[in-house]
Scaffold this motif. Sequence first.
Motif, PDB file in Angstrom:
ATOM      1  N   PHE A   1       9.043  98.794 -53.797  1.00 42.56           N
ATOM      2  CA  PHE A   1       7.671  99.250 -54.978  1.00 42.56           C
ATOM      3  C   PHE A   1       6.615  99.192 -54.046  1.00 42.56           C
ATOM      4  CE2 PHE A   1      10.492  96.789 -57.886  1.00 42.56           C
ATOM      5  CZ  PHE A   1      10.798  98.011 -58.814  1.00 42.56           C
ATOM      6  N   PRO A   2       5.586  99.583 -54.445  1.00 44.14           N
ATOM      7  CA  PRO A   2       4.454  99.945 -53.636  1.00 44.14           C
ATOM      8  C   PRO A   2       3.797  98.580 -53.230  1.00 44.14           C
ATOM      9  CG  PRO A   2       4.173 101.340 -55.580  1.00 44.14           C
ATOM     10  CD  PRO A   2       5.422 100.476 -55.889  1.00 44.14           C
ATOM     11  N   GLU A   3       2.834  98.682 -52.110  1.00 44.33           N
ATOM     12  CA  GLU A   3       2.462  97.407 -51.747  1.00 44.33           C
ATOM     13  C   GLU A   3       1.168  96.944 -52.490  1.00 44.33           C
ATOM     14  OE1 GLU A   3       3.291  95.315 -49.011  1.00 44.33           O
ATOM     15  OE2 GLU A   3       4.904  96.678 -48.161  1.00 44.33           O
ATOM     16  N   PRO A   4       0.837  95.644 -52.509  1.00 44.64           N
ATOM     17  CA  PRO A   4      -0.475  95.070 -53.370  1.00 44.64           C
ATOM     18  C   PRO A   4      -1.612  95.624 -52.835  1.00 44.64           C
ATOM     19  CG  PRO A   4       0.648  93.466 -51.980  1.00 44.64           C
ATOM     20  CD  PRO A   4       1.612  94.514 -51.894  1.00 44.64           C
ATOM     21  N   ALA A   5      -1.645  96.183 -51.504  1.00 47.63           N
ATOM     22  CA  ALA A   5      -2.904  96.710 -50.950  1.00 47.63           C
ATOM     23  C   ALA A   5      -3.276  97.958 -51.734  1.00 47.63           C
ATOM     24  CB  ALA A   5      -2.784  96.939 -49.461  1.00 47.63           C
ATOM     25  N   GLU A   6      -2.236  98.801 -52.062  1.00 43.96           N
ATOM     26  CA  GLU A   6      -2.666  99.918 -52.878  1.00 43.96           C
ATOM     27  C   GLU A   6      -3.276  99.652 -54.207  1.00 43.96           C
ATOM     28  OE1 GLU A   6      -0.342 103.962 -54.619  1.00 43.96           O
ATOM     29  OE2 GLU A   6       0.585 102.688 -53.330  1.00 43.96           O
ATOM     30  N   ALA A   7      -2.789  98.706 -55.003  1.00 40.55           N
ATOM     31  CA  ALA A   7      -3.419  97.996 -56.065  1.00 40.55           C
ATOM     32  C   ALA A   7      -4.921  97.627 -55.935  1.00 40.55           C
ATOM     33  CB  ALA A   7      -2.603  96.951 -56.764  1.00 40.55           C
ATOM     34  N   ALA A   8      -4.934  96.799 -54.843  1.00 37.91           N
ATOM     35  CA  ALA A   8      -6.187  96.251 -54.827  1.00 37.91           C
ATOM     36  C   ALA A   8      -7.421  97.521 -54.322  1.00 37.91           C
ATOM     37  CB  ALA A   8      -6.217  95.491 -53.348  1.00 37.91           C
ATOM     38  N   GLN A   9      -7.042  98.598 -54.041  1.00 39.90           N
ATOM     39  CA  GLN A   9      -8.047  99.657 -53.724  1.00 39.90           C
ATOM     40  C   GLN A   9      -8.241 100.137 -55.096  1.00 39.90           C
ATOM     41  OE1 GLN A   9      -9.231 101.178 -51.140  1.00 39.90           O
ATOM     42  NE2 GLN A   9      -8.324  99.854 -49.724  1.00 39.90           N
TER      43      GLN A   9
END
Length: 267
Positions: free
Chosen positions: A209-217
């Motif tokens: 799954f995608p990293e949480p850093a992408e969500a934070a952006q």
Amino acid sequence: MKTIFITGASSGIGREAAQLFAANGWQVVATMRNTAKAGELAELQGVTLMALDLTNPEQIRETCQKALEQFDIDVLFNNAGYGIMGPFEKLPENEIRKLFDTDVIGTMLVTQQFVPHFKQRHGGVILTTTSLAGIVALPRDGAYGAAKRAQQGMVESLYYELKPFGVQVKAMIPGGTKTNFQTPVNILDGYEDVARRQREYLLQGNSDFPEPAEAAQVVWTAATDGEDRINYPTDSVCQKLYDQYVSMNVEDFKRYFYGIIYGEKQG
């Protein structure tokens, strides 16, 4: 200096968002049940730690009012929450109540503390982490999906209430995200193959799954873009799944998704 108040900042999307906003010169009020778990957040310039347990109404009032007395909050980010999964009839009543106390009631009580502040200053942003499970129904998510749909309903209602006051209200919508997201109840019992196919669908051919850093952006974008928009899928994979769902008639999607999770031909 702008200020963001974040719930559930000890890990995952909340932690990444706290780090990102601090790196961009914001004041960050990072809240979590146990501030001892803050780790490097405690050392970051511009980060203020506060204890906040969403199942404790008195602490919600005290912590939110303390933050509002100290800072002119620009953004509220409701991020704290967890999930439970299992065949609906096997979910224990006490676990359903605990889930709603945190994800729904706690989030609502926090939001209530900030609404008068935003209305008075005639501006601000309220972000709430809902879930793709609050948009697309998934098997074994009868309780968690219901909690996230409740949050989604709150977001959409507040949009209409607060737009006349210049306040933006938005939903951050993760699909699967590579975090230590807590699921203290996770019952398979006859849904093993369904769960495997569902995971494959949510991965969309990716190995993880995608990293949480992408969500934070995406959280950063939602907080700063000024757009009159409610829903923000928090990564490219979730965006693809969200777009697919909203492009289809709900009855057509129902048949399509049933075919995927039960390994039957789609017709």
